[in-house]
Design a protein around this motif. Structure first.
Motif, PDB file in Angstrom:
ATOM      1  N   CYS A   1       0.717  -1.373   0.222  1.00 52.22           N
ATOM      2  CA  CYS A   1       0.281  -0.236   0.464  1.00 52.22           C
ATOM      3  C   CYS A   1       0.216   0.989   0.181  1.00 52.22           C
ATOM      4  O   CYS A   1       1.983   1.559   0.941  1.00 52.22           O
ATOM      5  CB  CYS A   1      -1.123  -0.124   1.084  1.00 52.22           C
ATOM      6  N   GLY A   2       0.506   2.393  -0.762  1.00 46.54           N
ATOM      7  CA  GLY A   2       0.779   3.628  -0.983  1.00 46.54           C
ATOM      8  C   GLY A   2       0.857   5.053  -0.668  1.00 46.54           C
ATOM      9  O   GLY A   2       0.029   4.339   0.554  1.00 46.54           O
ATOM     10  N   PRO A   3       1.352   5.223  -0.914  1.00 41.49           N
ATOM     11  CA  PRO A   3       0.657   7.040   0.490  1.00 41.49           C
ATOM     12  C   PRO A   3      -0.178   7.697  -0.720  1.00 41.49           C
ATOM     13  O   PRO A   3      -1.361   7.633  -1.918  1.00 41.49           O
ATOM     14  CB  PRO A   3       1.725   8.044  -0.157  1.00 41.49           C
ATOM     15  N   THR A   4      -1.132   8.074   0.161  1.00 42.25           N
ATOM     16  CA  THR A   4      -2.276   9.122   0.351  1.00 42.25           C
ATOM     17  C   THR A   4      -1.468  10.466  -0.310  1.00 42.25           C
ATOM     18  O   THR A   4      -1.068  11.293   0.654  1.00 42.25           O
ATOM     19  CB  THR A   4      -3.172   9.230   1.423  1.00 42.25           C
ATOM     20  N   VAL A   5      -2.055  11.094  -1.798  1.00 45.93           N
ATOM     21  CA  VAL A   5      -1.098  11.836  -1.968  1.00 45.93           C
ATOM     22  C   VAL A   5      -1.316  13.597  -1.805  1.00 45.93           C
ATOM     23  O   VAL A   5      -1.788  13.736  -2.741  1.00 45.93           O
ATOM     24  CB  VAL A   5      -0.173  12.258  -3.079  1.00 45.93           C
TER      25      VAL A   5
ATOM     26  N   HIS B   1       3.808  -6.938   7.455  1.00 43.24           N
ATOM     27  CA  HIS B   1       3.350  -5.223   8.304  1.00 43.24           C
ATOM     28  C   HIS B   1       4.687  -4.936   9.137  1.00 43.24           C
ATOM     29  O   HIS B   1       5.119  -5.647  10.191  1.00 43.24           O
ATOM     30  CB  HIS B   1       1.971  -5.514   9.282  1.00 43.24           C
ATOM     31  N   ASN B   2       4.941  -3.680   8.729  1.00 44.89           N
ATOM     32  CA  ASN B   2       6.567  -2.878   9.319  1.00 44.89           C
ATOM     33  C   ASN B   2       5.537  -2.258  10.757  1.00 44.89           C
ATOM     34  O   ASN B   2       4.124  -1.782  10.977  1.00 44.89           O
ATOM     35  CB  ASN B   2       6.613  -2.583   8.429  1.00 44.89           C
ATOM     36  N   GLY B   3       6.779  -2.224  11.181  1.00 47.61           N
ATOM     37  CA  GLY B   3       6.178  -1.051  12.543  1.00 47.61           C
ATOM     38  C   GLY B   3       7.024   0.188  12.479  1.00 47.61           C
ATOM     39  O   GLY B   3       6.784   0.170  11.877  1.00 47.61           O
ATOM     40  N   PHE B   4       6.088   0.494  13.714  1.00 53.55           N
ATOM     41  CA  PHE B   4       5.979   2.218  13.494  1.00 53.55           C
ATOM     42  C   PHE B   4       7.305   2.745  13.899  1.00 53.55           C
ATOM     43  O   PHE B   4       8.174   2.332  14.715  1.00 53.55           O
ATOM     44  CB  PHE B   4       5.003   2.546  14.576  1.00 53.55           C
ATOM     45  N   VAL B   5       7.789   3.522  13.486  1.00 57.14           N
ATOM     46  CA  VAL B   5       8.736   5.090  13.737  1.00 57.14           C
ATOM     47  C   VAL B   5       7.616   5.741  15.379  1.00 57.14           C
ATOM     48  O   VAL B   5       6.667   6.430  14.768  1.00 57.14           O
ATOM     49  CB  VAL B   5       8.597   5.519  12.603  1.00 57.14           C
ATOM     50  N   THR B   6       8.144   5.982  16.320  1.00 56.48           N
ATOM     51  CA  THR B   6       8.252   6.188  17.206  1.00 56.48           C
ATOM     52  C   THR B   6       8.896   7.467  18.068  1.00 56.48           C
ATOM     53  O   THR B   6      10.105   7.957  17.600  1.00 56.48           O
ATOM     54  CB  THR B   6       8.173   5.147  18.580  1.00 56.48           C
ATOM     55  N   MET B   7       8.385   8.082  18.588  1.00 55.92           N
ATOM     56  CA  MET B   7       9.274  10.159  19.281  1.00 55.92           C
ATOM     57  C   MET B   7       9.140   9.941  20.485  1.00 55.92           C
ATOM     58  O   MET B   7       8.045   9.068  21.155  1.00 55.92           O
ATOM     59  CB  MET B   7       7.794  10.588  18.195  1.00 55.92           C
TER      60      MET B   7
ATOM     61  N   LYS C   1      -6.073  -6.550 -10.319  1.00 51.82           N
ATOM     62  CA  LYS C   1      -5.698  -6.141 -11.869  1.00 51.82           C
ATOM     63  C   LYS C   1      -3.913  -6.644 -12.365  1.00 51.82           C
ATOM     64  O   LYS C   1      -4.279  -7.343 -13.635  1.00 51.82           O
ATOM     65  CB  LYS C   1      -5.824  -5.144 -12.417  1.00 51.82           C
ATOM     66  N   TYR C   2      -3.393  -5.608 -11.585  1.00 51.98           N
ATOM     67  CA  TYR C   2      -1.828  -6.121 -12.031  1.00 51.98           C
ATOM     68  C   TYR C   2      -1.240  -7.443 -10.919  1.00 51.98           C
ATOM     69  O   TYR C   2      -0.230  -7.622 -12.216  1.00 51.98           O
ATOM     70  CB  TYR C   2      -0.937  -4.566 -11.346  1.00 51.98           C
ATOM     71  N   LEU C   3      -1.673  -7.735 -10.628  1.00 48.17           N
ATOM     72  CA  LEU C   3      -0.979  -9.613 -10.109  1.00 48.17           C
ATOM     73  C   LEU C   3      -1.810 -10.295 -10.517  1.00 48.17           C
ATOM     74  O   LEU C   3      -1.764 -11.577 -10.191  1.00 48.17           O
ATOM     75  CB  LEU C   3      -0.862  -8.849  -8.935  1.00 48.17           C
ATOM     76  N   GLY C   4      -3.033 -10.587 -10.499  1.00 50.29           N
ATOM     77  CA  GLY C   4      -3.713 -11.121 -10.324  1.00 50.29           C
ATOM     78  C   GLY C   4      -4.836 -11.731  -8.998  1.00 50.29           C
ATOM     79  O   GLY C   4      -4.535 -10.625  -8.145  1.00 50.29           O
ATOM     80  N   PRO C   5      -5.835 -12.828  -9.135  1.00 48.62           N
ATOM     81  CA  PRO C   5      -6.742 -12.876  -7.820  1.00 48.62           C
ATOM     82  C   PRO C   5      -5.995 -13.223  -7.080  1.00 48.62           C
ATOM     83  O   PRO C   5      -6.186 -13.403  -5.948  1.00 48.62           O
ATOM     84  CB  PRO C   5      -7.597 -14.321  -8.632  1.00 48.62           C
ATOM     85  N   THR C   6      -5.121 -14.239  -7.255  1.00 50.78           N
ATOM     86  CA  THR C   6      -3.676 -14.417  -5.473  1.00 50.78           C
ATOM     87  C   THR C   6      -2.883 -13.796  -6.106  1.00 50.78           C
ATOM     88  O   THR C   6      -2.153 -14.004  -6.932  1.00 50.78           O
ATOM     89  CB  THR C   6      -4.113 -15.902  -5.959  1.00 50.78           C
ATOM     90  N   ILE C   7      -2.412 -13.087  -4.915  1.00 49.33           N
ATOM     91  CA  ILE C   7      -0.563 -12.783  -4.739  1.00 49.33           C
ATOM     92  C   ILE C   7      -0.189 -13.428  -3.457  1.00 49.33           C
ATOM     93  O   ILE C   7      -0.563 -13.567  -2.738  1.00 49.33           O
ATOM     94  CB  ILE C   7      -0.868 -11.011  -4.317  1.00 49.33           C
ATOM     95  N   ASP C   8       1.067 -13.577  -4.048  1.00 49.79           N
ATOM     96  CA  ASP C   8       1.407 -14.235  -2.771  1.00 49.79           C
ATOM     97  C   ASP C   8       2.295 -13.300  -1.504  1.00 49.79           C
ATOM     98  O   ASP C   8       2.697 -13.317  -0.748  1.00 49.79           O
ATOM     99  CB  ASP C   8       3.936 -14.408  -3.507  1.00 49.79           C
ATOM    100  N   ILE C   9       2.541 -11.878  -1.236  1.00 50.43           N
ATOM    101  CA  ILE C   9       2.804 -10.226  -0.530  1.00 50.43           C
ATOM    102  C   ILE C   9       1.849 -10.045  -0.801  1.00 50.43           C
ATOM    103  O   ILE C   9       2.137  -8.933  -1.438  1.00 50.43           O
ATOM    104  CB  ILE C   9       4.528 -10.355  -0.225  1.00 50.43           C
ATOM    105  N   HIS C  10       1.297  -9.775   0.203  1.00 48.63           N
ATOM    106  CA  HIS C  10       0.632  -8.084   0.798  1.00 48.63           C
ATOM    107  C   HIS C  10       1.356  -7.342   2.003  1.00 48.63           C
ATOM    108  O   HIS C  10       1.508  -7.709   2.681  1.00 48.63           O
ATOM    109  CB  HIS C  10      -1.014  -8.171   1.032  1.00 48.63           C
ATOM    110  N   GLY C  11       1.198  -6.158   1.896  1.00 44.39           N
ATOM    111  CA  GLY C  11       2.199  -5.241   2.448  1.00 44.39           C
ATOM    112  C   GLY C  11       2.019  -3.861   3.139  1.00 44.39           C
ATOM    113  O   GLY C  11       1.435  -3.551   2.497  1.00 44.39           O
ATOM    114  N   GLY C  12       2.688  -3.437   4.282  1.00 47.97           N
ATOM    115  CA  GLY C  12       2.033  -1.760   4.777  1.00 47.97           C
ATOM    116  C   GLY C  12       2.112  -1.871   6.814  1.00 47.97           C
ATOM    117  O   GLY C  12       3.364  -2.972   6.518  1.00 47.97           O
TER     118      GLY C  12
END
Length: 471
Positions: A27-31, A258-264, A217-228
């Motif tokens: 998943c990419g950014p909301t621009v 799923h990647n972890g957060f950057v914390t402050m 559409k771009y990868l097919g009905p089943t994909i290997d990896i979904h990330g975000g």
């Protein structure tokens, strides 16, 4: 290789759908703004994962979307006196500028919502035909309860989700839902908003539907990896699964990463625009070397939280400087290297062992901290070898190739940064060497100071004078 699958909450042996190839959607950014360091962390994390797959010989079809239709974009367009698409274009260009600086590889495809509107409308219509969705006024909603596995990814029961959703019902749109847990696939346009014609009237897509459409559409009905990012697990990714599998009747993604957060701060608060505690990558890149920022972001395990602090940035810079100095010293020894030596096999064997160990630790859910530990061990072996009385070009070639390959997985490319001294600076170094040989130390010190003022740091070794640019 094993990957931690959020869907099953355990590490699983990775087996691609097609041997030697990986279909990967992130998943990419909301621009509507520049990306902050938390956004950049996700981009860098999955770029590092992609690079490791490619190092292991896989061909990766990497798709990451741009959300260019959204309430936040409409709001920003009104604030800046631009059209929503002008806002999206502006911040997509900024995204590329920032991620290029961080040495993030461009995706195979970066689809945009506006370019796939016909497919989105067709997808929603198909869900209505299958009775997974219904029209309510000018909106279309997904029947979450009809999907048997709703809540599996986020490990929540639909009744608990319904109770939480009931407490949030506030506006007229929510009152149109058959069930509080249902979510929007299509939203009726408000007066003056950007909109598209559909069977349900003028409107635009809900947030979740776009990724289901573009991934399939771009990868097919089943994909290997979904990330975000971890924050997308619910509701975004949960809804993607429900939409996609209802339409196709097939598993949407085999592995969810799923990647972890950057914390402050000391309390470990998540960095986020909504909380107002964010640092824009666009600004930070102008204050700190993007190479250091990249290394900082790539150094932690992708699933772990990463604390943004001056100390951690400084630690990243210090470690990167050590790696760079070894690279420069390794290149320097070519000046007096012989073709082969009798003890070459020992160093070549050490290289092979480091490569094997690196793969072993990285195959365990892309464990980058352990991977870096192996690289630091390798670096020490390199330093011992190049400080030897004699070195061979054969060994240096093997060391340099492997060292560069492993560093490239972390987005580090010292080759692209190699400096070439101009004739004047080289002449000064040669003059200083002559002055030192003639015991004219005053002139030698004068030249050292002159070069330092030009950003050239000298290092006198048994093999001669080496130099590097100051940071």
């Amino acid at each position: 290789m094993k990957l931690y699958n959020t869907l099953t909450n355990q590490k699983e042996e990775f087996t691609p759908i097609q041997s030697g190839k990986i279909a990967m959607y992130v998943c990419g950014p909301t621009v509507y703004n520049y990306i902050h360091i938390g956004n950049a962390r996700s981009t860098v994390a999955f770029d590092t994962i992609r690079r490791y797959f490619e190092y292991r010989g896989y061909e990766v079809n990497y798709v990451s979307n741009f959300t260019d239709v959204d309430d936040k974009i409409i709001k920003r367009a009104n604030e800046e006196g631009l059209s929503p698409q002008e806002v999206a274009d502006k911040y997509i260009a900024a995204f590329y500028e920032d991620t290029d600086a961080l040495n993030v590889m461009r995706a195979t495809t970066n689809p945009r919502v506006v370019e796939n509107m016909t497919d989105i409308i067709d997808f929603v219509a198909d869900l209505i035909d299958k009775d997974y969705a219904y029209q309510a006024g000018g909106d279309v909603y997904y029947r979450a309860r009809k999907f048997d596995h709703y809540g599996d990814l986020s490990d929540q029961s639909i009744d608990d989700l319904r109770q939480g959703a009931s407490q949030r019902l506030a506006d007229d749109a929510d009152a149109l839902k058959e069930d509080p847990v249902d979510f929007a696939l299509w939203k009726e346009a408000k007066p003056g908003e950007i909109a598209w014609e559909s069977p349900w009237g003028q409107g635009r897509p809900g947030w979740h539907i776009e990724c289901s459409v573009m991934a399939t559409k771009y990868l097919g009905p089943t994909i290997d990896i979904h990330g975000g990012g971890h924050d997308l697990t619910f509701p975004h990714h949960e809804n993607e699964i429900a939409q996609s599998e209802a339409k196709t009747g097939q598993t949407f993604a085999n592995y969810w990463l799923h990647n972890g957060f950057v914390t402050m701060g000391d309390d470990g608060e998540k960095m986020s625009k909504s909380l107002g505690n964010f640092v824009l990558a666009h600004d930070l890149i102008r204050e700190i070397s993007p190479e250091v920022i990249r290394f900082f972001l790539a150094s932690a395990h992708y699933r772990s939280p990463l604390k943004f602090s001056e100390q951690n940035i400084n630690d990243a810079k210090s470690n990167l400087d050590r790696l760079k100095t070894t690279y420069q010293n390794l290149n320097y020894r070519y000046q007096d290297a012989v073709n082969t030596l009798a003890n070459d096999e020992d160093i070549l064997s050490r290289i092979a062992n480091h490569q094997k160990h690196f793969v072993e630790v990285m195959d365990d859910d892309i464990n980058t901290p352990n991977g870096l530990t192996v690289i630091y061990q390798f670096m020490r072996d390199i330093n011992v070898y190049i400080e030897g009385q004699e070195v061979s070009k054969r060994a240096l070639d093997a060391l340099l190739k492997t060292y560069s390959q492993l560093l490239a997985i972390f987005g580090i490319d010292f080759t692209a940064q190699e400096d070439n001294l101009d004739d004047m600076v080289q002449a000064l170094i040669d003059e200083r060497t002559t002055a030192r040989n003639n015991k004219d130390f005053a002139r030698a010190d004068e030249i050292r100071d002159q070069l330092r003022d030009q950003g050239i740091i000298l290092d006198d070794t048994a093999q001669g004078t080496r130099w590097k640019r100051s940071e």
